[in-house]
Design an enzyme around this catalytic site. Structure first.
Site, short mmCIF file in Angstrom:
data_model
loop_
_atom_site.label_atom_id
_atom_site.label_comp_id
_atom_site.label_asym_id
_atom_site.label_seq_id
_atom_site.Cartn_x
_atom_site.Cartn_y
_atom_site.Cartn_z
N ASP A 90 0.85 -1.19 0.00
CA ASP A 90 0.00 0.00 0.00
C ASP A 90 0.89 1.24 0.00
OD1 ASP A 90 0.91 0.32 2.59
OD2 ASP A 90 -0.92 -0.42 3.51
N GLY A 92 0.77 3.97 1.98
CA GLY A 92 0.98 4.67 3.24
C GLY A 92 -0.03 5.77 3.48
N PHE A 94 -3.32 5.68 3.84
CA PHE A 94 -4.30 5.38 4.89
C PHE A 94 -3.68 5.55 6.27
CE2 PHE A 94 -6.29 2.38 7.87
CZ PHE A 94 -7.61 2.82 7.80
N ASP A 263 -7.85 -7.77 0.95
CA ASP A 263 -6.94 -7.96 2.08
C ASP A 263 -7.69 -7.58 3.34
OD1 ASP A 263 -5.66 -5.25 3.50
OD2 ASP A 263 -6.52 -4.86 1.52
N CYS A 301 -12.48 -28.88 8.22
CA CYS A 301 -11.33 -28.04 7.87
C CYS A 301 -10.05 -28.88 7.80
CB CYS A 301 -11.16 -26.92 8.90
SG CYS A 301 -9.75 -25.83 8.57
N CYS A 303 -6.92 -27.55 7.80
CA CYS A 303 -5.74 -26.81 8.26
C CYS A 303 -4.98 -27.62 9.32
CB CYS A 303 -6.14 -25.44 8.81
SG CYS A 303 -6.80 -25.43 10.49
N CYS A 306 -6.72 -27.77 12.84
CA CYS A 306 -7.89 -28.63 12.94
C CYS A 306 -7.55 -30.10 12.80
CB CYS A 306 -8.93 -28.22 11.89
SG CYS A 306 -9.78 -26.67 12.29
N HIS A 332 -5.65 -21.39 11.52
CA HIS A 332 -7.00 -21.79 11.08
C HIS A 332 -7.70 -20.65 10.35
CE1 HIS A 332 -11.08 -23.27 10.99
NE2 HIS A 332 -11.44 -22.10 11.47
#
Length: 384
Positions: A90, A92, A94, A263, A301, A303, A306, A332
């Site tokens: 980005d 900067g 924001f 994002d 899930c 992951c 999990c 997760h």
């Protein structure tokens, strides 16, 4: 650079492919946030195993710590953080408008005090693009003026004009190699300003376009409306990026509104407080209800958390402040976000996105805050 592969027949959802210097990104895509050159609590190996295609880095924070001299000496941001896939940075803008308590807007940027030590700093289009060039990001964002939620119409209009003027300056700056540059549409909840901003940016011919000024404190209906005001004026052959959004259910709805890239800090931020995202909404793992619950966070899930740990064990870790607890919930949540986007791409390719969208929305229970915002919006609509 962006190839539109397929458009959903029942919505504006798009299946696409974005080419960058460090690889092809299949869209819609979620970008984990690596503010300080690291996704909080996760390492690159874990991110790759989850299917992460691209990360987001923060121009403002990285320029202050560790500083451009260190990152340049390391060979750029990719080498510094040992990440070989694409990175979007980005501008900067924001952070300058949200973190700096004392700032002075000037024609070519903003003079402000560092949120760390109060030192006097200046950031504008030229500086933002210079920093991103040294970082070596694959996608750089223009420097923009992001007004806060509730800003007056006059202030929003001024912010749009500054954003356009600064975007033109950013467009004129040199970039590194094949670095892509995205423009950012501002305009808050004002349809005419968003249309004006989008059309002017499109005329500048950026490589992609972001919808900014969302997720700045506005209720969900206003956020959706801002995207809907902007999307019709963005070219179909360029990638579209909604900045800083959102919950899993919101991402599904935003894909249906024609957005390709996202994002959000939520997956790791709420994980540090013991909150886990599931396809049915959020759950607080630290709660007493999970003290003897030996099921995984989410049964279907895949992951690492999990597959190997129970809610009871993770609750114990969180309540005794063991780092593994927040790390596993972060694993997760990040996996869940990436998996939702993967499912969306699969359904778009198969032509079944509308069924997926309907089922996901029906099963996902939003937070009380979101439910209240929806109710107030519905009531206001009835009055009109």
């Amino acid at each position: 650079m962006f190839e539109l592969l397929k458009t959903d027949s029942h919505s504006k959802a798009r299946l696409g492919r974005l080419r960058t210097p460090r690889g092809i990104i299949e869209t819609p895509v979620f970008m984990p946030v690596g503010t300080q050159a690291s996704v909080k609590a996760l390492d690159p190996r874990e991110l790759l195993e989850m299917g992460t295609q691209i990360l987001l880095g923060n121009t403002y924070h990285l320029s202050i710590r560790p500083g451009l001299e260190i990152i340049s000496a390391a060979g750029g941001l990719h080498k510094f953080m040992n990440w070989t896939k694409p990175i979007l940075t980005d501008s900067g803008g924001f952070q300058v408008f949200s973190l700096a308590k004392i700032r002075k807007i000037k024609p070519h940027g903003v003079e402000f005090r560092s949120h760390l030590d109060g030192s006097l700093l200046f950031l504008g289009p030229k500086e933002a693009m210079h920093i991103q060039r040294l970082l070596g990001s694959d996608i750089a964002m223009v420097f923009d003026d992001c007004p806060p939620h509730g800003a007056s119409a006059g202030d929003v209009k001024d912010a749009v004009e500054r954003t356009l003027r600064w975007a033109k300056e950013c467009r004129e700056q040199p970039r590194t190699g094949e670095q892509l540059v995205f423009g950012i549409v501002q305009g808050a909840s004002h349809a005419r300003l968003r249309e004006h901003c989008a059309k002017e940016l499109v005329a500048m011919d950026f490589d992609g376009y972001a919808i900014g000024g969302v997720s700045v404190g506005e209720p969900e209906p206003e956020m959706f409306a801002a995207v809907e005001m902007t999307e019709p004026f963005l070219p179909a052959h360029k990638a579209r990026y909604a900045m800083g959004l959102g919950t899993p259910a919101q991402l599904v709805e935003l894909v249906a509104r024609g957005v390709d890239m996202f994002d959000c800090v939520l997956p790791t931020r709420v994980a540090r407080n013991g909150t886990a995202f599931t396809k049915k909404g959020t759950i607080s793992i630290k709660g007493g209800a999970y003290k003897a619950d030996f099921a995984p966070i989410e049964r279907d899930c895949a992951c690492f958390a999990c597959k190997h740990f129970t809610r009871a064990y993770l609750r114990h870790l969180l309540n005794v402040n063991e780092i593994l607890g927040l790390r596993m919930v972060s694993v997760h949540n990040s996996h869940m976000y990436l998996n939702v986007m993967s499912d969306i791409r699969t359904h778009l390719a198969a032509g079944t996105f509308s069924d997926f969208r309907r089922e996901f929305g029906a099963n996902y229970v939003p937070t009380e805050k979101v439910r209240l915002a929806r109710a107030l919006h519905a009531a206001a609509a009835q009055e009109r």
